[in-house]
Design an enzyme around this catalytic site. Sequence first.
Site, PDB file in Angstrom:
ATOM      1  N   MET A 275      42.662  40.841   3.876  1.00 20.67           N
ATOM      2  CA  MET A 275      42.051  40.080   2.855  1.00 20.67           C
ATOM      3  C   MET A 275      41.208  39.139   3.236  1.00 20.67           C
ATOM      4  O   MET A 275      40.848  39.364   3.997  1.00 20.67           O
ATOM      5  CB  MET A 275      43.493  38.890   2.398  1.00 20.67           C
ATOM      6  CG  MET A 275      44.823  39.556   2.448  1.00 20.67           C
ATOM      7  SD  MET A 275      45.552  40.989   1.320  1.00 20.67           S
ATOM      8  CE  MET A 275      46.874  41.896   1.579  1.00 20.67           C
ATOM      9  N   CYS A 276      40.312  38.811   1.716  1.00 18.00           N
ATOM     10  CA  CYS A 276      39.070  38.449   2.594  1.00 18.00           C
ATOM     11  C   CYS A 276      39.643  36.924   1.221  1.00 18.00           C
ATOM     12  O   CYS A 276      40.170  36.817   0.202  1.00 18.00           O
ATOM     13  CB  CYS A 276      37.868  39.057   1.662  1.00 18.00           C
ATOM     14  SG  CYS A 276      37.684  40.768   2.265  1.00 18.00           S
ATOM     15  N   ALA A 277      38.008  36.328   1.304  1.00 14.18           N
ATOM     16  CA  ALA A 277      38.427  35.213   0.144  1.00 14.18           C
ATOM     17  C   ALA A 277      37.092  35.261  -0.438  1.00 14.18           C
ATOM     18  O   ALA A 277      36.113  35.972  -0.210  1.00 14.18           O
ATOM     19  CB  ALA A 277      37.659  34.199   0.909  1.00 14.18           C
TER      20      ALA A 277
ATOM     21  N   ASN B 173      36.987  40.585  -3.048  1.00  9.73           N
ATOM     22  CA  ASN B 173      38.522  40.654  -2.492  1.00  9.73           C
ATOM     23  C   ASN B 173      39.635  41.624  -2.760  1.00  9.73           C
ATOM     24  O   ASN B 173      40.195  41.744  -3.634  1.00  9.73           O
ATOM     25  CB  ASN B 173      39.853  39.484  -2.728  1.00  9.73           C
ATOM     26  CG  ASN B 173      41.046  39.102  -1.386  1.00  9.73           C
ATOM     27  OD1 ASN B 173      40.854  39.887  -0.088  1.00  9.73           O
ATOM     28  ND2 ASN B 173      41.879  38.380  -2.258  1.00  9.73           N
TER      29      ASN B 173
ATOM     30  N   ASN C  71      33.916  35.448   2.149  1.00  8.81           N
ATOM     31  CA  ASN C  71      34.532  34.993   2.789  1.00  8.81           C
ATOM     32  C   ASN C  71      34.962  36.809   3.718  1.00  8.81           C
ATOM     33  O   ASN C  71      35.883  37.080   2.676  1.00  8.81           O
ATOM     34  CB  ASN C  71      35.354  34.634   3.868  1.00  8.81           C
ATOM     35  CG  ASN C  71      34.905  33.204   4.028  1.00  8.81           C
ATOM     36  OD1 ASN C  71      33.452  33.504   4.484  1.00  8.81           O
ATOM     37  ND2 ASN C  71      35.837  31.992   3.801  1.00  8.81           N
TER      38      ASN C  71
END
Length: 456
Positions: free
Chosen positions: A1-3, A109, A77
Amino acid sequence: MCAIIGIAGTAETTDAGALAVEGLHMLQHRGHEASGIATMDEKGPHAMGGLGLVATIFNQDVDVPTELPGRVAIGHNRYSTVGKDERNSHLIQPIAGWYRGAPFFLAHNGNITNCKELGELVDEKRRISSVDSELVVRLIEQGGGASFEEDLVAVLQKLDGGFAFLILYRNEIYAARDPRGNRPLEMGVRDEDGVIVFASETCDFETLGARWKASVEPGTIIHVKQDGRIATRSFASAPLRRCIFEEIYFKAPASQHNETTSEFTLRYGIGIEMERASPVPGADYVVPVRDSGEAFALGFAWSRKSGIYYPTIFRNHYIGRTFILPSQNERAVAVGRKHIGSVLDLAGKSIVLVDDSLVRGTTSSKLIERIRKMGVREVHFRVAMSRIEHVCYYGMDWPTRDELIAPDKSDEQIAAEIGADSIAFSELGMLKKAVGGNPNSWCDACVTGNHWHKAA
Ligand code: SF4
């Protein structure tokens, strides 16, 4: 998972880039391998990014308002991946594209599961990476519809998997979420000046002076126009499959779980249920594996029947990044070293070690090995997430099934493998009751193997 984070400022806003930096700082727990921000103003696009933490890239030598001017910004991110070969600049987002003479940027994401099929729609020569997000950019670029939005919708309707996107085009932001709501995307507003904030979770709204306004609904696009007007459009619908692991692990305790409950309170309640289901009578201490085990451990200790909350194992936040180490084993050793305790507290004690999840088990074994050396008498491991026995195709960067510790093993075998005296995982029914809503609206594929993408 990313932001992902997005800032849609008003005519007076000049610091969208700086706000995006602040926002990414707050979302750093979701991804620390690469960070990037793109802004736009009347002079054109501006972008900056690199491999590493937000503080490393947007450091004190960077004059953010000069480098990233504008009233609109999106940022990203990236979560760490396995293997140093993958650590290259193609992982840095937002990704730039070009649509009918104007630049655009996309931050993503999640994970697209039908890349093979989509890849056949794109000229291979135009691709510079194998990253799924880039595929989406190339598809938008080659759209032949009436407008950018029409082409964006047409591309979104072709995608399968879990995704949340923020897209910056002509000083406007589009926020889109997959029809199953697998990936989260929240919207906040700053009342004093009307700035709109989009983020993967709500924990940074307060820092940015905003309040939560709404979730981006599954299968919809929110378009924030230059004049500040907001238009919402549905592009697809499907049965919901929200990621339950987000609630157990990924989101910050300060984020909201829903309109009435914080993530911290949710996890505290789950901890209480964990103790009811798998108590450890006679234990001395309930000790969290920091940081994400804390709320569960507090709940576990609530009845005081299985030991008191005594967080005697600390995390050294200054030991450096462990994801740069090339092998999982090296990372596990380094992560084990991040946790420190004292023989004065632990010798002769029976402890309940509470963690959020157990994936490969290597990190937990190293930690237990270290605390055993401090003379701990018994270690009982309690895990908030149910047994993870299957791969996630929707955004979690987990290993193959062979590398997971839980498949085809009894709890006793897993406990023996990580060096614990006992182990217990949360029962999935209890977790679903705790997170609320229709139990079938939650994705549990990593626990049950019930994957829902079309090729599953
Ligand atoms: Fe989340 Fe697990 Fe579903 Fe992946 S498989 S989206 S981690 S619940």
